[in-house]
Scaffold this motif. Sequence first.
Motif, PDB file in Angstrom:
ATOM      1  N   PRO A 170       0.449  -0.401  10.852  1.00 30.05           N
ATOM      2  CA  PRO A 170       1.768  -1.042  10.771  1.00 30.05           C
ATOM      3  C   PRO A 170       1.834  -2.089   9.659  1.00 30.05           C
ATOM      4  CG  PRO A 170       1.077  -0.823  13.057  1.00 30.05           C
ATOM      5  CD  PRO A 170      -0.103  -0.435  12.220  1.00 30.05           C
ATOM      6  N   ALA A 171       0.735  -2.815   9.417  1.00 33.69           N
ATOM      7  CA  ALA A 171       0.729  -3.838   8.366  1.00 33.69           C
ATOM      8  C   ALA A 171       0.898  -3.204   6.995  1.00 33.69           C
ATOM      9  CB  ALA A 171      -0.571  -4.638   8.425  1.00 33.69           C
ATOM     10  N   TYR A 172       0.201  -2.072   6.751  1.00 33.62           N
ATOM     11  CA  TYR A 172       0.345  -1.400   5.458  1.00 33.62           C
ATOM     12  C   TYR A 172       1.773  -0.911   5.272  1.00 33.62           C
ATOM     13  CZ  TYR A 172       0.014   2.027   1.738  1.00 33.62           C
ATOM     14  OH  TYR A 172       0.250   2.733   0.582  1.00 33.62           O
ATOM     15  N   LEU A 173       2.351  -0.309   6.301  1.00 36.13           N
ATOM     16  CA  LEU A 173       3.703   0.231   6.183  1.00 36.13           C
ATOM     17  C   LEU A 173       4.732  -0.879   6.007  1.00 36.13           C
ATOM     18  CD1 LEU A 173       3.489   3.039   8.885  1.00 36.13           C
ATOM     19  CD2 LEU A 173       3.358   3.297   6.403  1.00 36.13           C
ATOM     20  N   ALA A 175       4.207  -3.601   4.408  1.00 34.96           N
ATOM     21  CA  ALA A 175       4.061  -4.112   3.040  1.00 34.96           C
ATOM     22  C   ALA A 175       4.487  -3.098   1.985  1.00 34.96           C
ATOM     23  CB  ALA A 175       2.610  -4.527   2.804  1.00 34.96           C
ATOM     24  N   HIS A 176       4.314  -1.798   2.253  1.00 32.00           N
ATOM     25  CA  HIS A 176       4.534  -0.790   1.213  1.00 32.00           C
ATOM     26  C   HIS A 176       5.647   0.195   1.546  1.00 32.00           C
ATOM     27  CE1 HIS A 176       0.834  -1.962  -0.947  1.00 32.00           C
ATOM     28  NE2 HIS A 176       0.329  -2.153   0.260  1.00 32.00           N
ATOM     29  N   GLY A 177       6.162   0.140   2.743  1.00 29.84           N
ATOM     30  CA  GLY A 177       7.195   1.078   3.133  1.00 29.84           C
ATOM     31  C   GLY A 177       6.602   2.360   3.692  1.00 29.84           C
ATOM     32  N   GLU A 178       7.433   3.104   4.419  1.00 34.51           N
ATOM     33  CA  GLU A 178       6.974   4.344   5.040  1.00 34.51           C
ATOM     34  C   GLU A 178       7.405   5.542   4.213  1.00 34.51           C
ATOM     35  OE1 GLU A 178       7.572   6.940   9.160  1.00 34.51           O
ATOM     36  OE2 GLU A 178       8.060   4.788   9.133  1.00 34.51           O
ATOM     37  N   PRO A 179       6.491   6.437   3.872  1.00 35.77           N
ATOM     38  CA  PRO A 179       6.880   7.637   3.121  1.00 35.77           C
ATOM     39  C   PRO A 179       7.730   8.563   3.987  1.00 35.77           C
ATOM     40  CG  PRO A 179       4.598   7.821   3.844  1.00 35.77           C
ATOM     41  CD  PRO A 179       5.040   6.427   4.184  1.00 35.77           C
ATOM     42  N   ARG A 180       8.794   9.092   3.392  1.00 38.87           N
ATOM     43  CA  ARG A 180       9.673  10.001   4.120  1.00 38.87           C
ATOM     44  C   ARG A 180       9.487  11.453   3.681  1.00 38.87           C
ATOM     45  NH1 ARG A 180      11.095   6.985   8.439  1.00 38.87           N
ATOM     46  NH2 ARG A 180      11.720   4.898   7.754  1.00 38.87           N
ATOM     47  N   ALA A 234      -7.579  -1.131   8.845  1.00 37.15           N
ATOM     48  CA  ALA A 234      -7.636  -2.417   8.150  1.00 37.15           C
ATOM     49  C   ALA A 234      -6.505  -2.592   7.140  1.00 37.15           C
ATOM     50  CB  ALA A 234      -8.977  -2.567   7.448  1.00 37.15           C
ATOM     51  N   GLY A 235      -5.675  -1.553   6.957  1.00 38.53           N
ATOM     52  CA  GLY A 235      -4.520  -1.679   6.075  1.00 38.53           C
ATOM     53  C   GLY A 235      -4.751  -1.249   4.648  1.00 38.53           C
ATOM     54  N   ALA A 236      -5.807  -0.447   4.397  1.00 41.85           N
ATOM     55  CA  ALA A 236      -6.133  -0.058   3.022  1.00 41.85           C
ATOM     56  C   ALA A 236      -5.224   1.032   2.483  1.00 41.85           C
ATOM     57  CB  ALA A 236      -7.588   0.399   2.936  1.00 41.85           C
ATOM     58  N   GLY A 237      -4.539   1.780   3.342  1.00 44.62           N
ATOM     59  CA  GLY A 237      -3.668   2.825   2.837  1.00 44.62           C
ATOM     60  C   GLY A 237      -3.370   3.882   3.884  1.00 44.62           C
ATOM     61  N   ILE A 238      -2.825   5.007   3.418  1.00 45.51           N
ATOM     62  CA  ILE A 238      -2.482   6.131   4.288  1.00 45.51           C
ATOM     63  C   ILE A 238      -3.672   7.087   4.336  1.00 45.51           C
ATOM     64  CG2 ILE A 238      -0.926   8.090   4.625  1.00 45.51           C
ATOM     65  CD1 ILE A 238       1.209   6.511   3.143  1.00 45.51           C
ATOM     66  N   VAL A 239      -3.943   7.614   5.514  1.00 41.25           N
ATOM     67  CA  VAL A 239      -5.079   8.509   5.690  1.00 41.25           C
ATOM     68  C   VAL A 239      -4.596   9.788   6.355  1.00 41.25           C
ATOM     69  CG1 VAL A 239      -5.781   7.746   8.010  1.00 41.25           C
ATOM     70  CG2 VAL A 239      -7.515   8.519   6.383  1.00 41.25           C
ATOM     71  N   MET A 240      -5.267  10.867   6.071  1.00 44.08           N
ATOM     72  CA  MET A 240      -4.955  12.169   6.686  1.00 44.08           C
ATOM     73  C   MET A 240      -6.229  12.668   7.349  1.00 44.08           C
ATOM     74  SD  MET A 240      -2.423  14.741   6.403  1.00 44.08           S
ATOM     75  CE  MET A 240      -2.319  16.535   6.526  1.00 44.08           C
ATOM     76  N   LEU A 241      -6.255  12.577   8.672  1.00 44.38           N
ATOM     77  CA  LEU A 241      -7.464  12.901   9.413  1.00 44.38           C
ATOM     78  C   LEU A 241      -7.130  13.761  10.620  1.00 44.38           C
ATOM     79  CD1 LEU A 241      -9.270   9.426   9.443  1.00 44.38           C
ATOM     80  CD2 LEU A 241      -9.965  11.448   8.139  1.00 44.38           C
ATOM     81  N   SER A 242      -8.153  14.379  11.174  1.00 41.03           N
ATOM     82  CA  SER A 242      -7.979  15.181  12.376  1.00 41.03           C
ATOM     83  C   SER A 242      -7.522  14.297  13.536  1.00 41.03           C
ATOM     84  CB  SER A 242      -9.294  15.866  12.747  1.00 41.03           C
ATOM     85  OG  SER A 242      -9.177  16.514  13.991  1.00 41.03           O
ATOM     86  N   THR A 243      -6.735  14.881  14.414  1.00 49.10           N
ATOM     87  CA  THR A 243      -6.194  14.110  15.540  1.00 49.10           C
ATOM     88  C   THR A 243      -7.287  13.625  16.488  1.00 49.10           C
ATOM     89  OG1 THR A 243      -5.779  16.219  16.670  1.00 49.10           O
ATOM     90  CG2 THR A 243      -3.943  15.235  15.472  1.00 49.10           C
ATOM     91  N   PHE A 244      -8.420  14.308  16.552  1.00 46.18           N
ATOM     92  CA  PHE A 244      -9.466  13.806  17.450  1.00 46.18           C
ATOM     93  C   PHE A 244     -10.076  12.516  16.923  1.00 46.18           C
ATOM     94  CE2 PHE A 244     -12.340  16.175  14.619  1.00 46.18           C
ATOM     95  CZ  PHE A 244     -13.443  15.351  14.566  1.00 46.18           C
ATOM     96  N   ILE A 245      -9.965  12.278  15.612  1.00 39.78           N
ATOM     97  CA  ILE A 245     -10.447  11.036  15.019  1.00 39.78           C
ATOM     98  C   ILE A 245      -9.419   9.908  15.209  1.00 39.78           C
ATOM     99  CG2 ILE A 245     -11.011   9.881  12.837  1.00 39.78           C
ATOM    100  CD1 ILE A 245     -13.246  11.624  13.631  1.00 39.78           C
ATOM    101  N   THR A 246      -8.144  10.214  15.046  1.00 40.95           N
ATOM    102  CA  THR A 246      -7.109   9.175  15.024  1.00 40.95           C
ATOM    103  C   THR A 246      -6.449   8.932  16.376  1.00 40.95           C
ATOM    104  OG1 THR A 246      -5.415  10.804  14.413  1.00 40.95           O
ATOM    105  CG2 THR A 246      -6.588   9.701  12.618  1.00 40.95           C
ATOM    106  N   ALA A 247      -6.700   9.788  17.365  1.00 44.26           N
ATOM    107  CA  ALA A 247      -5.938   9.746  18.624  1.00 44.26           C
ATOM    108  C   ALA A 247      -5.944   8.368  19.272  1.00 44.26           C
ATOM    109  CB  ALA A 247      -6.480  10.792  19.591  1.00 44.26           C
ATOM    110  N   GLU A 248      -7.098   7.755  19.424  1.00 43.00           N
ATOM    111  CA  GLU A 248      -7.181   6.469  20.118  1.00 43.00           C
ATOM    112  C   GLU A 248      -6.471   5.376  19.327  1.00 43.00           C
ATOM    113  OE1 GLU A 248      -7.591   3.705  22.829  1.00 43.00           O
ATOM    114  OE2 GLU A 248      -8.109   5.830  23.130  1.00 43.00           O
TER     115      GLU A 248
END
Length: 303
Positions: A170-173, A175-180, A234-248
């Motif tokens: 949320p902090a990154y978004l 500061a930089h906006g959300e990509p649409r 930590a707010g470094a940027g946008i990431v594209m990862l598998s849902t089992f990594i990001t779910a929690e």
Amino acid sequence: MWDLNGLLVFVRVAETRSFTLAASALDLTPSAVSKAMTRLEKDLGVRLLHRTTRSVNLTTDGASFLERCNTVLAEIAEAEAALSRTRTLPEGRLRVQMPVGFGRLVVMPALLRQFNQRHPGIVLDVELSDRIADVVHEGLDAAVIIGPPHDARLIARRLCTLSFRACASPAYLAAHGEPRTLDDLDAHHCLAYTVPAGQYREWVFMREGRSYVKSPSGRLNVNNAESLLEAAVAGAGIVMLSTFITAEAVRSGALQLVLQDYEGVGPEVFVVYPPNRNLSARVRAFVDFLDALVPAYAGQHGL
């Protein structure tokens, strides 16, 4: 080096005290038994038997050698029995390798709770590593790989297809906006997963049956999914990862999904093993375990 068949013939002659009876027990001719004994004595350089027209008896050296032969043959029989058990019972040491994130989050908890209890005779040596292992050369029994198998020597069983999602803190978004749109990604810091030869894993999206590919570009790129997750939180940027990594992280609010109109397409996951391990009960038990675990995990948690 002694001929094992010669030892078997000698033991049978010693037990029966007869070439004829030994030949009958071994389904040989008396002449073949006699020749085998002559050859064995020549190889050893000692006389093992006293032969007369009516009887066959052991010499002193023969009696001593018989004790050793019985010990050797008993050990061989036990070794054969042990090998037979490993073909039918899941026992022995099992060396496997799997990616860090998938192994730690998906497989390891179930190994501890279920597999070890179900198969107490198996000793598991697990390597968690994102490197590409040479299964055959390294003597591994099995490996979990993400992406298509490239070693034609291996037997591969498909476990699932991963689902990927783009997300950021949320902090990154803020500061930089959300990509649409996917084109909006060009103006963002995209954290890439590095692959061999200094390349980055492409981001593949699906929408309304069409496929779109983006090449991520950012200030930080790592060859470890969990490190990328930490960087995104930590707010470094946008990431594209598998849902089992990001779910929690998504559930807790540490990360927020973006570009939800697009479906992230991930690679397939396989368990691979050498063909010479095909009949091993412990390898079969491990492969069957993964084949049941991963689809069930995907249904409950989403992969």
